[in-house]
Design a protein around this motif. Structure first.
Motif, PDB file in Angstrom:
ATOM      1  N   ILE A  74       0.837  -1.197   0.000  1.00 41.40           N
ATOM      2  CA  ILE A  74       0.000   0.000   0.000  1.00 41.40           C
ATOM      3  C   ILE A  74       0.877   1.253   0.000  1.00 41.40           C
ATOM      4  CG2 ILE A  74      -1.638   1.352   1.372  1.00 41.40           C
ATOM      5  CD1 ILE A  74      -2.844  -1.335   2.274  1.00 41.40           C
ATOM      6  N   ILE A  75       1.874   1.269   0.855  1.00 36.83           N
ATOM      7  CA  ILE A  75       2.773   2.424   0.942  1.00 36.83           C
ATOM      8  C   ILE A  75       3.550   2.602  -0.360  1.00 36.83           C
ATOM      9  CG2 ILE A  75       4.816   3.329   2.117  1.00 36.83           C
ATOM     10  CD1 ILE A  75       3.731   1.961   4.674  1.00 36.83           C
ATOM     11  N   PHE A  76       4.054   1.496  -0.909  1.00 35.86           N
ATOM     12  CA  PHE A  76       4.835   1.560  -2.143  1.00 35.86           C
ATOM     13  C   PHE A  76       4.001   2.080  -3.305  1.00 35.86           C
ATOM     14  CE2 PHE A  76       6.409  -0.445  -6.041  1.00 35.86           C
ATOM     15  CZ  PHE A  76       7.700   0.078  -6.060  1.00 35.86           C
ATOM     16  N   ILE A  77       2.794   1.558  -3.462  1.00 35.04           N
ATOM     17  CA  ILE A  77       1.934   1.994  -4.568  1.00 35.04           C
ATOM     18  C   ILE A  77       1.499   3.433  -4.373  1.00 35.04           C
ATOM     19  CG2 ILE A  77      -0.328   1.610  -5.630  1.00 35.04           C
ATOM     20  CD1 ILE A  77       0.210  -1.389  -5.224  1.00 35.04           C
ATOM     21  N   PHE A  78       1.191   3.818  -3.131  1.00 40.35           N
ATOM     22  CA  PHE A  78       0.779   5.188  -2.852  1.00 40.35           C
ATOM     23  C   PHE A  78       1.882   6.181  -3.172  1.00 40.35           C
ATOM     24  CE2 PHE A  78       0.072   8.750   0.155  1.00 40.35           C
ATOM     25  CZ  PHE A  78      -1.162   9.160  -0.326  1.00 40.35           C
ATOM     26  N   MET A  79       3.137   5.778  -3.001  1.00 38.52           N
ATOM     27  CA  MET A  79       4.251   6.687  -3.264  1.00 38.52           C
ATOM     28  C   MET A  79       4.696   6.679  -4.726  1.00 38.52           C
ATOM     29  SD  MET A  79       6.487   6.067   0.181  1.00 38.52           S
ATOM     30  CE  MET A  79       7.926   6.814  -0.510  1.00 38.52           C
ATOM     31  N   THR A  80       4.640   5.550  -5.395  1.00 35.00           N
ATOM     32  CA  THR A  80       5.232   5.457  -6.727  1.00 35.00           C
ATOM     33  C   THR A  80       4.262   5.708  -7.876  1.00 35.00           C
ATOM     34  OG1 THR A  80       4.886   3.062  -6.764  1.00 35.00           O
ATOM     35  CG2 THR A  80       7.025   3.869  -5.967  1.00 35.00           C
ATOM     36  N   SER A  81       3.016   5.343  -7.729  1.00 32.62           N
ATOM     37  CA  SER A  81       2.092   5.471  -8.851  1.00 32.62           C
ATOM     38  C   SER A  81       1.823   6.922  -9.258  1.00 32.62           C
ATOM     39  CB  SER A  81       0.787   4.746  -8.534  1.00 32.62           C
ATOM     40  OG  SER A  81      -0.083   4.808  -9.620  1.00 32.62           O
ATOM     41  N   PRO A  82       1.550   7.836  -8.331  1.00 33.27           N
ATOM     42  CA  PRO A  82       1.379   9.233  -8.774  1.00 33.27           C
ATOM     43  C   PRO A  82       2.642   9.839  -9.369  1.00 33.27           C
ATOM     44  CG  PRO A  82       0.437   8.931  -6.594  1.00 33.27           C
ATOM     45  CD  PRO A  82       1.195   7.687  -6.924  1.00 33.27           C
ATOM     46  N   VAL A  83       3.784   9.457  -8.842  1.00 34.36           N
ATOM     47  CA  VAL A  83       5.045   9.976  -9.380  1.00 34.36           C
ATOM     48  C   VAL A  83       5.261   9.449 -10.798  1.00 34.36           C
ATOM     49  CG1 VAL A  83       7.542   9.963  -9.081  1.00 34.36           C
ATOM     50  CG2 VAL A  83       6.064  10.265  -7.101  1.00 34.36           C
ATOM     51  N   ALA A  84       4.966   8.175 -11.009  1.00 31.83           N
ATOM     52  CA  ALA A  84       5.122   7.606 -12.349  1.00 31.83           C
ATOM     53  C   ALA A  84       4.167   8.262 -13.339  1.00 31.83           C
ATOM     54  CB  ALA A  84       4.877   6.098 -12.302  1.00 31.83           C
TER      55      ALA A  84
END
Length: 112
Positions: A74-84
């Motif tokens: 959850i933390i990883f997706i929350f941090m990386t998806s908007p940046v990508a």
């Protein structure tokens, strides 16, 4: 108590599936790369987070199994998806992909 948790978990899963459907319709129906990417990155991020929260609740209360890997996901997706999504849009803009002809303003054009 377990019936409430199962209902809550099912609601999280259904909200996640609904957001994935919204994302799919956005990718199909929206006119240009920028709006499609916005639909894909925002609603898919929330959709996967709702699904992961639903599975975390279900397995924690139903089987007494707390999986920290789900929290990390959850933390990883929350941090990386908007940046990508942001980087994909910036690279599309800098390579010259045209905006939709009905777009009202180009905020990146002002900064260059």
């Amino acid at each position: 108590m377990t019936a409430i948790v199962e209902i809550l978990s099912a609601l999280f899963l259904l909200m996640g599936v609904f957001l994935f459907l919204v994302s799919a319709f956005g990718i199909i129906r929206l006119p240009d790369v920028y709006t499609r990417n916005h639909a894909a990155s925002k609603s898919s991020t929330l959709g996967i987070m709702f699904i992961l929260i639903g599975t975390l609740l279900y397995f924690y209360y139903k089987h007494s199994h707390f999986d920290f890997r789900v929290v990390l996901a959850i933390i990883f997706i929350f941090m990386t998806s908007p940046v990508a999504g942001h980087l994909i849009m910036r690279s599309a803009y800098h390579t010259g992909v045209k905006m939709w002809d009905r777009s009202v303003q180009d905020e990146l054009k002002k900064t260059q």
